[in-house]
Write a protein that holds these residues in place. Structure first.
Motif, short mmCIF file in Angstrom:
data_model
loop_
_atom_site.label_atom_id
_atom_site.label_comp_id
_atom_site.label_asym_id
_atom_site.label_seq_id
_atom_site.Cartn_x
_atom_site.Cartn_y
_atom_site.Cartn_z
N ILE A 1 16.59 -0.17 -7.79
CA ILE A 1 15.41 -0.02 -7.41
C ILE A 1 14.78 -1.51 -6.91
O ILE A 1 14.18 -1.51 -5.87
CB ILE A 1 14.35 1.00 -7.75
N ASN A 2 14.87 -2.24 -8.09
CA ASN A 2 14.15 -3.71 -7.71
C ASN A 2 15.14 -4.21 -6.61
O ASN A 2 14.49 -5.18 -5.76
CB ASN A 2 14.37 -4.36 -9.12
N ARG A 3 16.23 -4.44 -6.65
CA ARG A 3 17.16 -5.01 -5.76
C ARG A 3 17.05 -4.30 -4.40
O ARG A 3 16.88 -5.26 -3.36
CB ARG A 3 18.64 -4.90 -6.07
N GLN A 4 16.73 -3.08 -4.22
CA GLN A 4 16.51 -2.50 -2.77
C GLN A 4 14.88 -2.96 -2.32
O GLN A 4 14.97 -3.48 -1.30
CB GLN A 4 16.27 -1.00 -3.08
N TRP A 5 14.06 -3.26 -3.33
CA TRP A 5 12.99 -3.78 -2.91
C TRP A 5 12.78 -5.10 -2.37
O TRP A 5 12.40 -5.57 -1.31
CB TRP A 5 11.71 -3.83 -3.97
N MET B 1 9.57 2.04 -12.29
CA MET B 1 10.42 1.16 -12.99
C MET B 1 9.54 -0.08 -13.48
O MET B 1 9.72 -0.69 -14.82
CB MET B 1 11.37 0.32 -11.88
N ILE B 2 8.55 -0.44 -12.68
CA ILE B 2 7.69 -1.21 -13.24
C ILE B 2 7.04 -1.02 -14.62
O ILE B 2 6.87 -1.60 -15.81
CB ILE B 2 6.38 -1.68 -12.36
N HIS B 3 6.50 0.29 -14.84
CA HIS B 3 5.76 0.67 -16.02
C HIS B 3 7.15 0.78 -17.07
O HIS B 3 6.76 0.66 -18.39
CB HIS B 3 5.26 2.06 -15.79
N ALA B 4 8.18 1.22 -16.68
CA ALA B 4 9.33 1.52 -17.78
C ALA B 4 9.84 0.17 -18.44
O ALA B 4 10.24 0.42 -19.26
CB ALA B 4 10.57 2.23 -17.03
N TYR B 5 9.57 -1.06 -17.65
CA TYR B 5 10.22 -2.20 -18.11
C TYR B 5 8.86 -2.92 -18.68
O TYR B 5 8.95 -4.32 -18.74
CB TYR B 5 10.79 -2.78 -17.00
N GLY B 6 7.76 -2.19 -19.01
CA GLY B 6 6.58 -2.92 -19.54
C GLY B 6 5.54 -3.64 -18.93
O GLY B 6 4.86 -4.24 -19.47
N ASN C 1 0.88 -1.18 -0.13
CA ASN C 1 -0.03 -0.01 0.00
C ASN C 1 0.86 1.20 0.01
O ASN C 1 0.47 2.23 -0.36
CB ASN C 1 -0.83 0.02 1.23
N GLU C 2 2.10 1.05 0.42
CA GLU C 2 2.98 2.15 0.25
C GLU C 2 4.29 2.14 -0.69
O GLU C 2 5.36 2.41 -0.47
CB GLU C 2 3.89 2.35 1.73
N LEU C 3 3.82 1.32 -1.76
CA LEU C 3 4.93 1.08 -2.66
C LEU C 3 5.60 2.39 -3.09
O LEU C 3 4.87 3.33 -3.58
CB LEU C 3 4.24 0.25 -3.99
N TRP C 4 6.92 2.13 -3.37
CA TRP C 4 7.75 3.30 -3.40
C TRP C 4 7.30 3.73 -5.07
O TRP C 4 7.35 3.02 -5.87
CB TRP C 4 9.30 3.09 -3.49
N PRO C 5 7.35 5.11 -5.17
CA PRO C 5 7.02 5.67 -6.35
C PRO C 5 8.06 5.05 -7.44
O PRO C 5 7.66 5.03 -8.64
CB PRO C 5 7.22 7.26 -6.26
#
Length: 103
Positions: free
Chosen positions: A71-75, A31-36, A22-26
């Motif tokens: 950012i994915n690795r941080q997540w 990144m999700i959108h940028a990678y399709g 619910n607090e997903l980082w912007p």
């Protein structure tokens, strides 16, 4: 292209998992959108603590590259304490076979 997969939460971590998403980082959303990726949903089976993910992606190869972003690795590191992970903190996932789809 549609992807389905499952992951596993540790016992008692359901609410924390929901809170973190619910607090997903912007930056993660970008990144999700940028990678399709789009139309991303995750469902929880409370009886088994199994998570079922659904995402629509533009291209399998492009989507696979998202795993190597900072950012994915941080997540992954952020989520590692509440779910089953691999040695690199990526979630243990199992792809699911699409057996039916209706638009």
């Amino acid at each position: 292209m549609i992807k389905g997969f499952k992951m596993k939460l540790y016992e008692g971590m359901e609410q924390e998992y929901i809170k973190r998403h619910n607090e997903l980082w912007p930056e993660m959303i970008d990144m999700i959108h940028a990678y399709g990726g789009k139309n991303y949903s995750i469902f929880l089976d409370r009886e088994t603590n199994t998570l079922f993910g659904y995402i629509e992606i533009l291209d399998e190869e492009l989507w696979a590259q998202a795993a190597d972003t900072a950012i994915n690795r941080q997540w992954w590191d952020y989520m590692a304490d509440i779910m089953e992970t691999n040695p690199d903190n990526s979630p243990v996932t199992e792809d699911l076979q699409l057996v039916f789809h209706l638009d």
